[in-house]
Design an enzyme around this catalytic site. Sequence first.
Site, mmCIF file in Angstrom:
data_model
loop_
_atom_site.group_PDB
_atom_site.id
_atom_site.type_symbol
_atom_site.label_atom_id
_atom_site.label_comp_id
_atom_site.label_asym_id
_atom_site.label_seq_id
_atom_site.Cartn_x
_atom_site.Cartn_y
_atom_site.Cartn_z
ATOM 1 N N CYS A 142 0.828 -1.210 0.000
ATOM 2 C CA CYS A 142 0.000 0.000 0.000
ATOM 3 C C CYS A 142 0.868 1.268 0.000
ATOM 4 C CB CYS A 142 -0.997 -0.036 1.147
ATOM 5 S SG CYS A 142 -2.430 1.054 0.828
ATOM 6 N N HIS A 235 -4.551 -3.922 0.191
ATOM 7 C CA HIS A 235 -4.365 -4.596 1.478
ATOM 8 C C HIS A 235 -4.825 -6.051 1.412
ATOM 9 C CE1 HIS A 235 -2.904 -1.347 3.996
ATOM 10 N NE2 HIS A 235 -3.805 -0.542 3.448
ATOM 11 N N GLU A 237 -3.550 -8.410 2.780
ATOM 12 C CA GLU A 237 -3.296 -9.046 4.074
ATOM 13 C C GLU A 237 -4.426 -8.815 5.080
ATOM 14 O OE1 GLU A 237 -2.223 -4.836 5.016
ATOM 15 O OE2 GLU A 237 -2.127 -6.134 3.251
#
Length: 313
Positions: A142, A235, A237
């Site tokens: 990011c 994102h 994750e």
Amino acid sequence: MPIKIPDQLPAREILVREGVSIMDERTARRQDIRPLQIGLLNLMPNKIRTETQFARLMGATPLQVELTLVRVGHHKSKNTSEDHLISFYQTWDEVKDRKFDGFIITGAPIELLPFEQVDYWKELEQILDWTTTNVHSSFFICWGAMAAAWHFHRVPKYTLEKKAFGVYRHGNNVPASPYLAGFSDDFAIPVSRWTEVRSADIPTESGLEILMESDVTGPGLLSELMGNRLYMFNHIEYDSTSLKEEYDRDVAAGVPIDVPHEYYPNNDPGRPPLNRWRSHAHLLFGNWINRVYQTTSFELGKVGVSKVQKLTA
């Protein structure tokens, strides 16, 4: 193989409950193998949450990974206790003489600031330069990816009129890439940012390749062969509830915010959100760890040597 993290790290209890295989210090010392050394420079405000997210993905890979938590030394965290930082983190100054097989730099909620106005920008520039000599493969996330793309290739970021917020479909541009092995032709990824990079600004001579791209939110993942780097602008994750917590926080604060795109069933915030990216998150990190394992030097001290030779040739 499991991931090796400090025995008292708060993420440990969460990961054990989820069934992620964790290795304690004693067991790790008995194994006659060299674990991959992965560093995580954590720039996110909720450091415990972010530690858990990345440890979860790396702990699911079949290789032994030893995770080192790193922080910038010239910035005081407002959201994580100093005790936690002292107990589990090292500053970059404390690890800069080490070599790492892989190094992750996370996002940070400072994307509207010009890079040069970030209070730790000079230190981050030093860290980015250091990755070219002391890290085999870097993975930027990011804002960290935008910062790295600007630092290495002067790829600019642009402020959006409205926050890109939700779960967006991305296309698989390079199915033959080792990082996308097993990926579908298109897939969902969480997006939460006020800025973007544009494919038209990626220099043709940079060696950057767009692996994932969204028709709505633009480039999602770039790879760079020469520097052995990955740039993920979103994102992947995130937990199942990360976007919900951001949305609820903004609603409670009276901040104008749209319901996250394609996140809640029938776009109803009253219903539990669906995680439609978990499998691809594990796949991407598994592919990255596998690629690092196949290409890094067995002798840790030689990590980065071939990269320097290529960059100076």
